[in-house]
Write an enzyme that holds these catalytic residues in place. Sequence first.
Site, short mmCIF file in Angstrom:
data_model
loop_
_atom_site.label_atom_id
_atom_site.label_comp_id
_atom_site.label_asym_id
_atom_site.label_seq_id
_atom_site.Cartn_x
_atom_site.Cartn_y
_atom_site.Cartn_z
N GLU A 73 78.08 80.24 6.57
CA GLU A 73 78.32 80.08 5.13
C GLU A 73 77.01 79.71 4.44
OE1 GLU A 73 80.72 80.59 2.80
OE2 GLU A 73 79.22 79.77 1.44
N ASP A 119 81.80 88.76 -1.00
CA ASP A 119 81.46 88.87 -2.42
C ASP A 119 81.15 90.32 -2.77
OD1 ASP A 119 81.75 86.15 -2.63
OD2 ASP A 119 79.62 85.70 -2.36
N TYR A 129 91.36 83.43 0.62
CA TYR A 129 91.40 84.44 -0.43
C TYR A 129 92.55 85.42 -0.23
CZ TYR A 129 87.20 83.24 -3.03
OH TYR A 129 86.29 82.61 -3.84
N1 SAM Z 1 86.06 84.37 3.91
C1 SAM Z 1 86.68 83.43 3.00
C2 SAM Z 1 88.07 83.88 2.63
O1 SAM Z 1 88.41 85.06 2.89
O2 SAM Z 1 88.83 83.07 2.12
C3 SAM Z 1 85.81 83.19 1.76
C4 SAM Z 1 85.61 84.37 0.86
S1 SAM Z 1 84.46 84.04 -0.45
C5 SAM Z 1 84.85 85.24 -1.65
C6 SAM Z 1 82.94 84.69 0.19
C7 SAM Z 1 82.10 83.64 0.90
O3 SAM Z 1 80.99 84.26 1.51
C8 SAM Z 1 81.55 82.58 -0.04
O4 SAM Z 1 81.85 81.29 0.44
C9 SAM Z 1 80.05 82.86 -0.06
O5 SAM Z 1 79.27 81.71 -0.28
C10 SAM Z 1 79.83 83.46 1.31
N2 SAM Z 1 78.67 84.36 1.38
C11 SAM Z 1 78.38 85.38 0.54
N3 SAM Z 1 77.22 85.97 0.89
C12 SAM Z 1 76.78 85.33 2.00
C13 SAM Z 1 75.64 85.47 2.83
N4 SAM Z 1 74.71 86.40 2.57
N5 SAM Z 1 75.49 84.64 3.88
C14 SAM Z 1 76.42 83.69 4.14
N6 SAM Z 1 77.53 83.49 3.37
C15 SAM Z 1 77.71 84.29 2.32
#
Ligand code: SAM
Length: 216
Positions: free
Chosen positions: A68, A119, A196
Amino acid sequence: MRLRNISGSREIIGKSEFVVHGAEGKKGNWPGIFGNNNPIHIEIGMGKGRFLMDMAKAHPDINYVGIEKYSSVLLRAIQKMEKEREPLPNVRFIRMDAESVTDVFDREEVGRIYLNFSDPWPKDRHAKRRLPSKEFLARYDLILQKDGHLEFKTDNADLFRFAMGELDAAGWRAKKVTYDLHNDAEMMEGNVMTEYEERFSSKGNPIFKYVIERER
Ligand code: SAM
């Protein structure tokens, strides 16, 4: 996901036994960290860690590593772990940008990769930041075992279309695809919901999923 900055989160993360510190130096040393040779599965962008921890409970013979980017989000995962009656021995967290994932895992050190509700980065100029992009697939190619696979779930139709379109050029192929996971009995078998997924499926959004592997 980015939560309001919580003061002291970096300090709490720095002291947490569930977080692997200096992960860049751990390449090839994961059996030592877990104290066994069990397979390693990773979730990139794990958010608050619900999926990873539920998977770890269901599969105690697999080691799970959650990656994360944001401290404020990782803090929630640590707090969730602290609420467990017994901390899960087969879970570790790393706070880092997944761009450096090849510094953390050795060639073919990972058995499976999960991307959940990544994301979307909707602007074209940010396409390389999307976790299912060909740039990221090239990184996953280095750390994933040859017979390993990657699973991706999202409710975002544009991101899913983009992800499907990246496979050929990156040398991957889809083993399984669904455009409505929750009504696909075969692909729902053993499904573990993410935060999510719960939120968006309860609004009636269909969930898209693929399972991909390298072309041989
Ligand atoms: N996977 C979880 C779910 O399905 O409930 C969280 C989804 S959330 C929309 C996307 C997560 O990915 C966020 O917490 C964001 O900080 C993390 N994230 C996005 N780009 C990332 C990266 N390059 N490296 C590590 N984490 C990342």
